[in-house]
Design a protein around this motif. Structure first.
Motif, PDB file in Angstrom:
ATOM      1  N   ARG A  82       0.836  -1.200   0.000  1.00 21.89           N
ATOM      2  CA  ARG A  82       0.000   0.000   0.000  1.00 21.89           C
ATOM      3  C   ARG A  82       0.869   1.246   0.000  1.00 21.89           C
ATOM      4  NH1 ARG A  82      -4.707   1.173  -1.845  1.00 21.89           N
ATOM      5  NH2 ARG A  82      -5.498  -0.774  -0.975  1.00 21.89           N
ATOM      6  N   LEU A  83       1.961   1.213   0.755  1.00 21.34           N
ATOM      7  CA  LEU A  83       2.886   2.346   0.751  1.00 21.34           C
ATOM      8  C   LEU A  83       3.450   2.559  -0.660  1.00 21.34           C
ATOM      9  CD1 LEU A  83       5.560   3.145   3.421  1.00 21.34           C
ATOM     10  CD2 LEU A  83       6.226   3.079   1.023  1.00 21.34           C
ATOM     11  N   HIS A  84       3.768   1.473  -1.332  1.00 22.11           N
ATOM     12  CA  HIS A  84       4.278   1.569  -2.692  1.00 22.11           C
ATOM     13  C   HIS A  84       3.250   2.215  -3.620  1.00 22.11           C
ATOM     14  CE1 HIS A  84       5.322  -0.475  -6.687  1.00 22.11           C
ATOM     15  NE2 HIS A  84       6.327   0.349  -6.440  1.00 22.11           N
ATOM     16  N   LEU A  85       1.992   1.808  -3.487  1.00 26.56           N
ATOM     17  CA  LEU A  85       0.939   2.434  -4.289  1.00 26.56           C
ATOM     18  C   LEU A  85       0.835   3.928  -3.988  1.00 26.56           C
ATOM     19  CD1 LEU A  85      -1.962  -0.179  -4.247  1.00 26.56           C
ATOM     20  CD2 LEU A  85      -0.780   0.695  -6.268  1.00 26.56           C
ATOM     21  N   GLN A  86       0.928   4.280  -2.720  1.00 30.80           N
ATOM     22  CA  GLN A  86       0.864   5.693  -2.351  1.00 30.80           C
ATOM     23  C   GLN A  86       2.024   6.469  -2.971  1.00 30.80           C
ATOM     24  OE1 GLN A  86       0.829   5.243   1.914  1.00 30.80           O
ATOM     25  NE2 GLN A  86      -1.401   5.303   2.047  1.00 30.80           N
ATOM     26  N   ALA A  87       3.200   5.837  -3.029  1.00 36.16           N
ATOM     27  CA  ALA A  87       4.353   6.491  -3.645  1.00 36.16           C
ATOM     28  C   ALA A  87       4.143   6.695  -5.138  1.00 36.16           C
ATOM     29  CB  ALA A  87       5.617   5.666  -3.389  1.00 36.16           C
ATOM     30  N   ILE A  88       3.503   5.727  -5.791  1.00 32.50           N
ATOM     31  CA  ILE A  88       3.192   5.883  -7.216  1.00 32.50           C
ATOM     32  C   ILE A  88       2.219   7.037  -7.405  1.00 32.50           C
ATOM     33  CG2 ILE A  88       2.014   4.790  -9.158  1.00 32.50           C
ATOM     34  CD1 ILE A  88       3.219   2.125  -8.199  1.00 32.50           C
ATOM     35  N   TRP A  89       1.171   7.075  -6.576  1.00 30.55           N
ATOM     36  CA  TRP A  89       0.205   8.178  -6.679  1.00 30.55           C
ATOM     37  C   TRP A  89       0.870   9.526  -6.401  1.00 30.55           C
ATOM     38  CZ3 TRP A  89      -3.514   4.963  -3.175  1.00 30.55           C
ATOM     39  CH2 TRP A  89      -4.108   3.964  -3.945  1.00 30.55           C
ATOM     40  N   GLU A  90       1.784   9.565  -5.445  1.00 31.00           N
ATOM     41  CA  GLU A  90       2.488  10.812  -5.147  1.00 31.00           C
ATOM     42  C   GLU A  90       3.348  11.239  -6.328  1.00 31.00           C
ATOM     43  OE1 GLU A  90       4.248  14.152  -3.342  1.00 31.00           O
ATOM     44  OE2 GLU A  90       2.331  13.109  -3.065  1.00 31.00           O
ATOM     45  N   GLU A 124     -11.656 -11.958  -4.639  1.00 34.45           N
ATOM     46  CA  GLU A 124     -12.289 -10.637  -4.635  1.00 34.45           C
ATOM     47  C   GLU A 124     -11.650  -9.735  -3.573  1.00 34.45           C
ATOM     48  OE1 GLU A 124     -14.178  -9.365  -6.733  1.00 34.45           O
ATOM     49  OE2 GLU A 124     -15.361 -10.922  -7.708  1.00 34.45           O
ATOM     50  N   GLN A 125     -11.246 -10.320  -2.443  1.00 33.89           N
ATOM     51  CA  GLN A 125     -10.543  -9.540  -1.424  1.00 33.89           C
ATOM     52  C   GLN A 125      -9.202  -9.048  -1.967  1.00 33.89           C
ATOM     53  OE1 GLN A 125     -10.234 -11.625   2.327  1.00 33.89           O
ATOM     54  NE2 GLN A 125     -12.270 -12.502   2.103  1.00 33.89           N
ATOM     55  N   TYR A 126      -8.491  -9.917  -2.673  1.00 39.17           N
ATOM     56  CA  TYR A 126      -7.213  -9.513  -3.264  1.00 39.17           C
ATOM     57  C   TYR A 126      -7.424  -8.364  -4.248  1.00 39.17           C
ATOM     58  CZ  TYR A 126      -5.342 -14.027  -1.593  1.00 39.17           C
ATOM     59  OH  TYR A 126      -4.951 -15.100  -0.842  1.00 39.17           O
ATOM     60  N   LEU A 127      -8.432  -8.496  -5.091  1.00 38.07           N
ATOM     61  CA  LEU A 127      -8.699  -7.451  -6.081  1.00 38.07           C
ATOM     62  C   LEU A 127      -9.125  -6.154  -5.404  1.00 38.07           C
ATOM     63  CD1 LEU A 127     -10.570  -9.507  -8.836  1.00 38.07           C
ATOM     64  CD2 LEU A 127      -8.189  -8.732  -8.838  1.00 38.07           C
ATOM     65  N   GLY A 128      -9.779  -6.280  -4.251  1.00 37.28           N
ATOM     66  CA  GLY A 128     -10.177  -5.090  -3.515  1.00 37.28           C
ATOM     67  C   GLY A 128      -8.997  -4.263  -3.055  1.00 37.28           C
ATOM     68  N   PHE A 129      -7.831  -4.882  -2.911  1.00 32.95           N
ATOM     69  CA  PHE A 129      -6.627  -4.141  -2.535  1.00 32.95           C
ATOM     70  C   PHE A 129      -6.314  -3.063  -3.571  1.00 32.95           C
ATOM     71  CE2 PHE A 129      -2.052  -3.433  -2.446  1.00 32.95           C
ATOM     72  CZ  PHE A 129      -1.795  -3.283  -1.088  1.00 32.95           C
ATOM     73  N   PHE A 130      -6.683  -3.335  -4.818  1.00 32.65           N
ATOM     74  CA  PHE A 130      -6.377  -2.410  -5.911  1.00 32.65           C
ATOM     75  C   PHE A 130      -7.540  -1.465  -6.226  1.00 32.65           C
ATOM     76  CE2 PHE A 130      -3.840  -6.288  -6.891  1.00 32.65           C
ATOM     77  CZ  PHE A 130      -2.589  -5.740  -6.654  1.00 32.65           C
ATOM     78  N   ALA A 131      -8.505  -1.370  -5.312  1.00 30.80           N
ATOM     79  CA  ALA A 131      -9.626  -0.459  -5.530  1.00 30.80           C
ATOM     80  C   ALA A 131      -9.113   0.960  -5.764  1.00 30.80           C
ATOM     81  CB  ALA A 131     -10.561  -0.487  -4.332  1.00 30.80           C
ATOM     82  N   GLY A 132      -9.629   1.603  -6.783  1.00 26.81           N
ATOM     83  CA  GLY A 132      -9.194   2.956  -7.114  1.00 26.81           C
ATOM     84  C   GLY A 132      -8.011   3.006  -8.055  1.00 26.81           C
ATOM     85  N   CYS A 133      -7.391   1.853  -8.328  1.00 21.92           N
ATOM     86  CA  CYS A 133      -6.249   1.801  -9.240  1.00 21.92           C
ATOM     87  C   CYS A 133      -6.720   1.514 -10.667  1.00 21.92           C
ATOM     88  CB  CYS A 133      -5.276   0.701  -8.818  1.00 21.92           C
ATOM     89  SG  CYS A 133      -4.541   0.898  -7.191  1.00 21.92           S
TER      90      CYS A 133
END
Length: 315
Positions: free
Chosen positions: A59-67, A162-171
């Motif tokens: 999740r931190l990595h995703l936040q870094a990509i968004w940043e 579906e839980q795994y895919l939910g990790f990428f919600a908003g991506c």
């Protein structure tokens, strides 16, 4: 060229000390965003691998990509690794010791004990993944592999998926990558589950490629069965590390497929560096793309420059 997720999730492919250093170094968003931003702005990267298996760091990595996207006012395409939750009697077995034992036997049967043992004895990445010594290898002699009767009862847990895919919600997922559990399903002949899973992902994503860690066997089997992935992600490097069952079998499979191949681990976990690493995967083997991790700005500059030189691109 695709930005790999390691070492931002702590994985060094070197040793526990380096892993700990990575966990400390990449435990905040801004240092990771600085490195990603350098790769995007100065070397033209536009695709990044993302994962869900280590939720806090991923999740931190995703936040870094968004940043990075916010800072540079650009989009970074995401290549999402999605674990396949294979179950037996309601228990997820995707990374179980019996799964590893089954895959060991799968490789051994394909090439014979002498060729296979010669391959793995020189594999420092494999040594790292089993805890620093090949004495920890799980084999059919130490752990019972899955029988054909077991395999007939394998299922895919779509509720967990579906839980795994939910990790990428908003991506915005550019490419979906079913996990390397494809190898296990191929090893036990459950091509029906591979096809079912592929069709499920095609209902969600435009492009679906597959990670394959035992590419020398799995890729030909998948194609014999007419299973139509859009491409493959395969470990390929000149020292032959993590290329199963043997380096020659992987290279033959990659050269004989008509699907695009993304090479991962091209630098053998930091053991085979510079232009020679990319000359091997891009020119000698002839893959279409390459994915590699870069932990610091200096590593981005050094590694991306080497890759771009081999591709004939100016930095």
């Amino acid at each position: 060229m695709t930005m790999g997720i390691h070492p931002y999730d702590g994985v060094s492919y070197q040793d526990e000390k380096r892993d700990a250093e990575n966990l400390k170094l990449f435990g905040e968003v801004n240092p990771v965003a600085d490195v990603i931003g350098h790769a995007v702005q100065n070397f033209g990267f536009s695709v990044a691998q993302v994962d869900h298996m280590n939720p806090e760091l991923n999740r931190l990595h995703l936040q870094a990509i968004w940043e990075t996207e916010r800072r540079l006012q650009t989009d970074i395409n995401l290549l999402a690794y999605i674990l396949i939750p294979i179950t037996l009697n309601g228990e997820i077995v995707s990374y179980s010791e019996r799964a590893h034992s089954t895959l060991f036997g799968y490789d051994l049967d394909a090439v014979g004990e002498d060729a296979y043992m010669a391959q793995i004895k020189q594999d420092k990445i494999l040594e790292y993944t089993v805890g620093g010594t090949l004495d920890n290898l799980v084999t059919p002699k130490t752990v019972e592999p899955y029988s054909q009767a077991d395999a007939e009862n394998f299922e895919i847990d779509y509720a967990t998926l579906e839980q795994y895919l939910g990790f990428f919600a908003g991506c915005k997922i550019f490419v979906a990558d079913p996990g390397a559990e494809i190898d296990l399903l191929a090893a036990v002949g459950r091509f029906d589950l591979i096809q079912e899973y592929l069709e499920f992902l095609r209902g969600r994503f435009d492009t679906v490629i597959s990670s394959v860690h035992h590419g020398g066997i799995t890729i030909p089997l998948i194609e014999e069965q007419g299973i139509d992935f859009d491409g493959y992600i395969v470990p390929i490097n000149q020292p032959g590390m993590y290329m199963f069952p043997t380096q020659d079998r992987v290279v033959d499979a990659v050269r004989n497929t008509n699907k695009p191949v993304i090479a991962i681990k091209p630098m053998a976990g930091g053991r085979y560096l510079g232009e020679k690493a990319f000359e091997y995967v891009l020119n000698d083997v002839g893959v279409e793309s390459v994915m590699f991790g870069m932990g610091t700005i200096e590593q981005v500059t050094e590694t991306a420059t080497a890759a771009r030189n081999v591709l004939g691109l100016s930095s």
